[in-house]
Design a protein around this motif. Sequence first.
Motif, PDB file in Angstrom:
ATOM      1  N   LYS A   1      12.692 -33.295  39.209  1.00 47.49           N
ATOM      2  CA  LYS A   1      12.526 -33.667  37.801  1.00 47.49           C
ATOM      3  C   LYS A   1      13.359 -32.465  37.085  1.00 47.49           C
ATOM      4  N   GLY A   2      13.548 -31.197  37.316  1.00 51.06           N
ATOM      5  CA  GLY A   2      14.359 -30.067  36.923  1.00 51.06           C
ATOM      6  C   GLY A   2      15.852 -30.384  36.728  1.00 51.06           C
ATOM      7  N   PHE A   3      16.224 -31.402  37.863  1.00 51.03           N
ATOM      8  CA  PHE A   3      17.653 -31.862  37.856  1.00 51.03           C
ATOM      9  C   PHE A   3      18.216 -32.381  36.644  1.00 51.03           C
ATOM     10  N   VAL A   4      17.756 -33.294  36.170  1.00 52.62           N
ATOM     11  CA  VAL A   4      18.008 -34.064  34.933  1.00 52.62           C
ATOM     12  C   VAL A   4      16.965 -34.288  34.079  1.00 52.62           C
ATOM     13  N   GLN A   5      15.789 -34.916  34.462  1.00 53.50           N
ATOM     14  CA  GLN A   5      14.818 -35.419  33.316  1.00 53.50           C
ATOM     15  C   GLN A   5      14.512 -34.112  32.457  1.00 53.50           C
ATOM     16  N   GLU A   6      14.127 -33.079  33.014  1.00 51.48           N
ATOM     17  CA  GLU A   6      13.601 -31.845  32.379  1.00 51.48           C
ATOM     18  C   GLU A   6      14.582 -30.885  32.721  1.00 51.48           C
ATOM     19  N   ASN A   7      15.620 -30.750  32.655  1.00 48.77           N
ATOM     20  CA  ASN A   7      16.591 -29.949  32.865  1.00 48.77           C
ATOM     21  C   ASN A   7      16.524 -28.767  32.047  1.00 48.77           C
ATOM     22  N   PRO A   8      16.105 -27.442  32.526  1.00 49.60           N
ATOM     23  CA  PRO A   8      15.795 -26.543  31.352  1.00 49.60           C
ATOM     24  C   PRO A   8      16.852 -26.359  30.282  1.00 49.60           C
ATOM     25  N   VAL A   9      18.435 -26.617  30.812  1.00 55.37           N
ATOM     26  CA  VAL A   9      19.312 -26.211  29.914  1.00 55.37           C
ATOM     27  C   VAL A   9      19.715 -27.240  28.762  1.00 55.37           C
ATOM     28  N   PHE A  10      20.028 -28.258  29.687  1.00 50.03           N
ATOM     29  CA  PHE A  10      20.354 -29.606  28.861  1.00 50.03           C
ATOM     30  C   PHE A  10      19.249 -30.235  27.939  1.00 50.03           C
ATOM     31  N   VAL A  11      18.056 -30.227  28.710  1.00 49.80           N
ATOM     32  CA  VAL A  11      17.012 -30.928  27.847  1.00 49.80           C
ATOM     33  C   VAL A  11      16.043 -30.205  27.181  1.00 49.80           C
ATOM     34  N   LEU A  12      15.476 -29.202  27.837  1.00 51.19           N
ATOM     35  CA  LEU A  12      14.449 -28.241  27.199  1.00 51.19           C
ATOM     36  C   LEU A  12      15.006 -26.988  26.362  1.00 51.19           C
ATOM     37  N   PHE A  13      16.337 -26.827  26.565  1.00 46.43           N
ATOM     38  CA  PHE A  13      17.218 -25.559  25.770  1.00 46.43           C
ATOM     39  C   PHE A  13      16.435 -24.427  25.948  1.00 46.43           C
ATOM     40  N   LEU A  14      15.947 -24.064  27.124  1.00 41.43           N
ATOM     41  CA  LEU A  14      15.271 -22.688  27.567  1.00 41.43           C
ATOM     42  C   LEU A  14      16.424 -21.903  28.201  1.00 41.43           C
ATOM     43  N   GLY A  15      16.180 -20.702  27.963  1.00 39.50           N
ATOM     44  CA  GLY A  15      17.112 -19.517  28.592  1.00 39.50           C
ATOM     45  C   GLY A  15      18.632 -19.730  28.424  1.00 39.50           C
TER      46      GLY A  15
END
Lengths: 190, 195
Positions: free
Chosen positions: B9-23
């Motif tokens: 899920k971290g790769f695309v769907q919930e990607n921390p950078v592109f989707v969640l804008f974290l860090g």
Amino acid sequence: MEYIIIIISAIFVNNIVLMKFLGICPFIGVSNKVETAIGMSGAVMFVMVLATLVTYLIQTFVLEPLGITFMQTIIFILVIASLVQMVEIVLKKISPALFQALGIFLPLITTNCAVLGVAILSIQNDYNLIEGVVFAAASALGFGLALLLFSSIREQLDLAEIPEAMKGVPIAFIVAGLLAMAFMGFTGIV
Amino acid sequence: MSQLKNFTKGFVQENPVFVLFLGLCPVLGTTTSAINGMGMGLATTFVLTMSNVIVSLIKNFIPDKVRIPSFIVIIASFVTIVELTMQAFTPVLFDALGLFIPLIVVNCIVLGRAEAFASKNTFLTSVIDGFGMGLGFTLALVMLGGVREILGSGSLFGIKFIQGDGMILFVLAPGAFIVLGYLIMLMQKLKSKSA
């Protein structure tokens, strides 16, 4: 003279947000309105100066004499986290008006990397206590300036016609890029 | 199946950078080349996985009130381990990443996963979550670093394939913002199409 160079360099030439990439999360997160941007900048300024002061004292009088400078990261983040808590409690008691204005931003500041970043930078740059505090205040001003400029532009962006996929964060980053390009014009003045 | 989904899920769907804008600070600050981006990504992955491990193991012993400070101490310990290890074994990368290594402590993804995921889930799912999220973060950093390196110096992973200097702007600060803006746009475009 020395102080003037530190101030100009920290605000314009090495602006912490646009040139050093510190504090990007609040820069993108709370920059929708000018009002919140001002509140956030005030809170950051307050905490950043205090944090730099305290971490400097800890570094020179505790970590260095004991030879445990490798503990820097752990100690500093704990100090900053507790400092933020303390500021919150003290402000609530002493100045409820100021607390109302800064209140919601204070907890967010612990994870604002600009605060820890500036504290570490002022030690890496071998500043003395006064230089460090001046550097922290100027960095916070630079943060405020970038945030204020950016939020004013974003308020305008709400009214502009933007392609669907560009709306929100993508266009904000492109604007930030153009702003960074403008700040590059200051390179070399000090 | 659900573990696999948890991992990816971290790769695309919930990607921390592109989707969640974290860090986002290290994302912009360290991606002058694909190699630097990868170094930063893997360092963060290590911290993320290890802090998820510890947090999920001791979550029942930590009183609720001092939860966040304890998480911060756990994270800071692993950051110090990474810091000292990199200084000893990869001094070039250590110098290139500079300030951003100690700043992994305040990376919102690490604390975010500890608080939102590891403190509520079992050991195994937490490890998988941390590792997957870390890899997604690394993926984003390598993509951004790769694009900036190709445009800015005409090379990829240090292998030069375009003669000349390239557009230096993309290695400097403005390029980081602009490339990330376009990458997020691309991500949103793809998402709106598939949905």
